[in-house]
Write a protein that holds these residues in place. Structure first.
Motif, short mmCIF file in Angstrom:
data_model
loop_
_atom_site.label_atom_id
_atom_site.label_comp_id
_atom_site.label_asym_id
_atom_site.label_seq_id
_atom_site.Cartn_x
_atom_site.Cartn_y
_atom_site.Cartn_z
N SER A 1 0.83 -1.20 0.00
CA SER A 1 0.00 0.00 0.00
C SER A 1 0.86 1.25 0.00
N GLU B 1 -9.76 0.11 1.01
CA GLU B 1 -10.52 0.87 2.02
C GLU B 1 -10.62 0.09 3.33
N MET C 1 -0.42 5.25 4.56
CA MET C 1 -1.77 5.50 5.05
C MET C 1 -1.73 6.09 6.44
N GLU D 1 -7.34 0.61 5.19
CA GLU D 1 -7.26 1.95 5.76
C GLU D 1 -8.16 2.09 6.99
#
Length: 381
Positions: free
Chosen positions: A214, A256, A217, A259
């Motif tokens: 990723s 999502e 975040m 996160e």
């Protein structure tokens, strides 16, 4: 001679002969707050010797609060937190195998259609003479292009297009999700050449084991300090129907979920506490796997691979870490100096090399401390 009078417990007490104190002072008598209703207990149950008395139905006790009496409301027990709702997908949307044919069937149908077009052309007499002689076809004047010939052309052409148009190649680690007019018709996980109905809409899905690194975040540590975390997610598509049709984009949905899990789980910068990093990784894996399972995704691991402070707090936390390291270094140096001074003074006095009173001992300790600290400072530079 005094006389005793017996009074009935149930009869009201006789009024006093003289005026009451409240009447003398002019104040109204205090009002009693009657805000409780209790159950009635029969008197005969208090004096029974029966070890197993017969049950008597009792009315439940009711405790209420009267308005305007100033009585404070009673504290209620904390209610248990309601479980977080889990996303649900259409239960009928489950992966099932689609009906396909071997690729040889499509190839045969395509060649049959092409051969039918050639025969129809010879029948209509539109084959060029050179092509007829090359193919060894017998001479035929031809019947011309009439309705029958056009119908034969249409049938042969449709057969050829249907046969060749349905050929597909299945690859290892790939799957086809088939749909017809918005309805799910099945999933193809076969490999090699196969024939699929050309009227079906095909959507390719990657079912291999995949890993996703990723971008940074937002996260936070146990004290609420803002962090930026980069996670490595190992996952794969388990149910192609739910992953393709149950959610708009399963990769975005997984991102999502990661996160959202980082916002709920505190993480620590790498290199501080190893056990804390392992606990955070296990918790993240469990949360993301639970959120992604309803849409057909199987998550194996979610691990933070890089955790750093957010730009707005990075400078302050860097100064704080440097100050902590400096304080630890100073404490270590001071402890070492004190031990060295103590050892030196003890050896001098025990061996009888010097005789010191209190003042001289203090001055010696002071001079030795200054000398040791100066020497260590020079060595450090």
């Amino acid at each position: 001679m005094s006389t005793t009078s017996s009074t009935n417990p149930q009869s009201p007490a006789p009024a006093a002969a003289g005026p009451s104190p409240a009447a003398e002072t002019g104040h109204r008598p205090a009002r009693l707050i009657r805000n409780e209703a209790t159950t009635e207990i029969p008197v005969h149950l208090l004096f029974r010797d029966d070890p197993d008395p017969a049950p008597v139905p009792l009315r439940p006790a009711v405790v209420g609060r009267r308005q305007g009496t100033g009585e404070q409301p009673r504290t209620r027990r904390p209610e248990a937190a309601r479980p977080r709702p889990v996303p649900q997908v259409d239960p009928e949307l489950t992966e099932r195998p689609a009906r396909v044919l071997p690729g040889a069937a499509g190839v045969a149908a395509g060649f049959c259609g092409a051969a039918g077009c050639a025969v129809t052309s010879w029948w209509a007499g539109v084959v060029p003479p050179l092509a007829a002689r090359a193919l060894g076809l017998p001479a035929y004047a031809g019947a011309g292009l009439g309705p029958a010939q056009w119908a034969a052309y249409a049938a042969a052409g449709a057969l050829g297009m249907f046969g060749f148009g349905g050929l597909a190649r299945g690859r290892t680690g790939r799957a086809w999700v088939l749909g017809l007019f918005g309805r799910y018709r099945g999933t193809v996980r076969r490999t090699g050449l196969m024939w699929v109905n050309p009227l079906l809409l095909r959507r390719r899905v990657d079912v291999r084991l995949r890993h996703w690194r990723s971008e940074p975040m937002p996260a936070a540590d146990g004290n609420g300090v803002a962090l930026r975390a980069v996670t490595l997610v190992v996952w794969r598509v388990r149910d192609t129907a739910k992953a393709t049709l149950g959610v708009e984009d399963h990769e975005t949905y997984l991102r999502e979920c990661v996160e959202a899990a980082l916002a709920r789980v505190p993480v620590e910068p790498l290199g501080t506490v190893r056990s804390s990093a392992d606990v955070a990784g296990d918790t993240l894996t469990r949360l993301v796997a639970a959120d992604a399972a309803p849409v057909g995704l199987e998550v194996f691991s979610v691990r933070p691979v890089r955790v750093e402070y957010a730009p707005e707090v990075a400078a302050a936390m860097h100064r704080r870490r440097i100050a902590a390291l400096d304080a630890a270094q100073r404490a270590s140096v001071l402890t070492s100096v004190v031990d060295s001074v103590e050892d030196t003074v003890t050896r001098l006095t025990v061996r009888g090399l010097v005789e010191l009173d209190d003042y001289e001992r203090k001055m010696l300790v002071k001079d030795l401390t200054v000398a040791f600290c100066a020497g260590r400072g020079d060595a450090g530079h």
